[in-house]
Design an enzyme around this catalytic site. Structure first.
Site, PDB file in Angstrom:
ATOM      1  N   GLU A 112       2.705  -7.643  12.739  1.00  0.00           N
ATOM      2  CA  GLU A 112       1.880  -7.638  13.938  1.00  0.00           C
ATOM      3  C   GLU A 112       1.019  -8.887  13.986  1.00  0.00           C
ATOM      4  O   GLU A 112       0.515  -9.515  14.776  1.00  0.00           O
ATOM      5  CB  GLU A 112       0.838  -6.545  13.525  1.00  0.00           C
ATOM      6  CG  GLU A 112      -0.230  -6.154  14.763  1.00  0.00           C
ATOM      7  CD  GLU A 112      -1.497  -5.288  14.417  1.00  0.00           C
ATOM      8  OE1 GLU A 112      -1.488  -4.636  13.113  1.00  0.00           O
ATOM      9  OE2 GLU A 112      -2.251  -5.042  15.295  1.00  0.00           O
TER      10      GLU A 112
ATOM     11  N   ARG B  56       0.784  -1.213  -0.104  1.00  0.00           N
ATOM     12  CA  ARG B  56      -0.068  -0.046   0.077  1.00  0.00           C
ATOM     13  C   ARG B  56       0.926   1.267   0.085  1.00  0.00           C
ATOM     14  O   ARG B  56       0.349   2.470  -0.191  1.00  0.00           O
ATOM     15  CB  ARG B  56      -1.001  -0.110   1.235  1.00  0.00           C
ATOM     16  CG  ARG B  56      -2.214  -1.050   0.787  1.00  0.00           C
ATOM     17  CD  ARG B  56      -2.896  -1.373   2.067  1.00  0.00           C
ATOM     18  NE  ARG B  56      -2.651  -2.584   2.879  1.00  0.00           N
ATOM     19  CZ  ARG B  56      -2.660  -2.771   3.907  1.00  0.00           C
ATOM     20  NH1 ARG B  56      -3.434  -2.253   4.687  1.00  0.00           N
ATOM     21  NH2 ARG B  56      -2.005  -3.938   4.469  1.00  0.00           N
TER      22      ARG B  56
END
Ligand SMILES: O=P(O)(O)OC[C@H]1O[C@H](OP(=O)(O)OP(=O)(O)O)[C@H](O)[C@@H]1O
Ligand SMILES: Nc1ncnc2[nH]cnc12
Length: 183
Positions: free
Chosen positions: A108, A71
């Protein structure tokens, strides 16, 4: 409109086009989706304005914008064009042809490996890294490491979203991170 109000209204336009999805891609993760920003031309222009203004007021010289897979590729080329600079990609492992260097790191939610082509950054070039989101800081650290190995001078990072509770900024210290929004 005053400069401050214009800045705030652009920020609000960006903020209002971020969608939150609880429990994606795993239970307990709130996924922050930047896609609605892309769907709204005014929000995308506002985001690019805010990044451009930050770079122009914070850095005397930047040679290159480096975007992170995937992104970071959405926002990086727009900013690079505004600044009259080139854009270079750091990709997930296995996507780039030619001689490459890679680094593995923790995310994460999982593990990843990123890489860069060995001849796309010149030694000593001053670069800024751009991505959509800073979570644990693992991705930015890996990108920073890759760029150090290419002998680039990393000046700082730009992200649309910073997840404060994961303290990614601490992980990338002393690299300055500019984030437009916080959760
Ligand atoms: O600060 P970190 O904990 O490293 O996490 C941040 C990174 O995680 C997301 O990318 P993801 O790996 O999901 O890849 P994608 O952009 O290809 O979906 C996000 O776009 C950042 O690149
Ligand atoms: N919470 C989150 N939302 C979107 N992208 C992410 N990458 C890592 N954590 C994320």
């Amino acid at each position: 409109m005053s400069e401050t109000n214009l800045f705030e209204s652009k920020l609000e336009l960006v903020r209002s086009h971020i969608r939150s999805f609880p429990d994606f891609p795993k239970k307990g993760i709130v996924f922050r989706d930047v896609c609605p920003i892309l769907k709204n031309p005014a929000a995308l222009a506002a985001l690019t304005d805010l990044f451009e203004e930050h770079v122009r007021t914070s850095y005397q010289q930047v040679d290159l914008i480096v975007g992170l897979d995937a992104r970071g590729f959405l926002f990086g080329p727009l900013l690079a064009q505004r600044l009259g600079l080139g854009f270079v990609l750091i990709r997930k492992k296995g996507k780039l042809p030619g001689s490459t260097t890679s680094v593995t790191f923790d995310l994460e939610y999982g593990q990843a490996e990123v890489e860069i082509q060995d001849d796309v950054v010149d030694p000593g070039q001053k670069v800024l890294i751009i991505d959509d989101l800073l979570a644990t800081g693992g991705t930015l650290c890996a990108a920073w490491e890759l760029l150090k190995q290419q002998q680039a001078e990393v000046l700082g990072c730009l992200v649309v979203i910073e997840l404060l509770d994961l303290q990614g900024k601490n992980k990338v210290k002393p690299l300055p991170v500019f984030s437009l929004t916080h959760y």
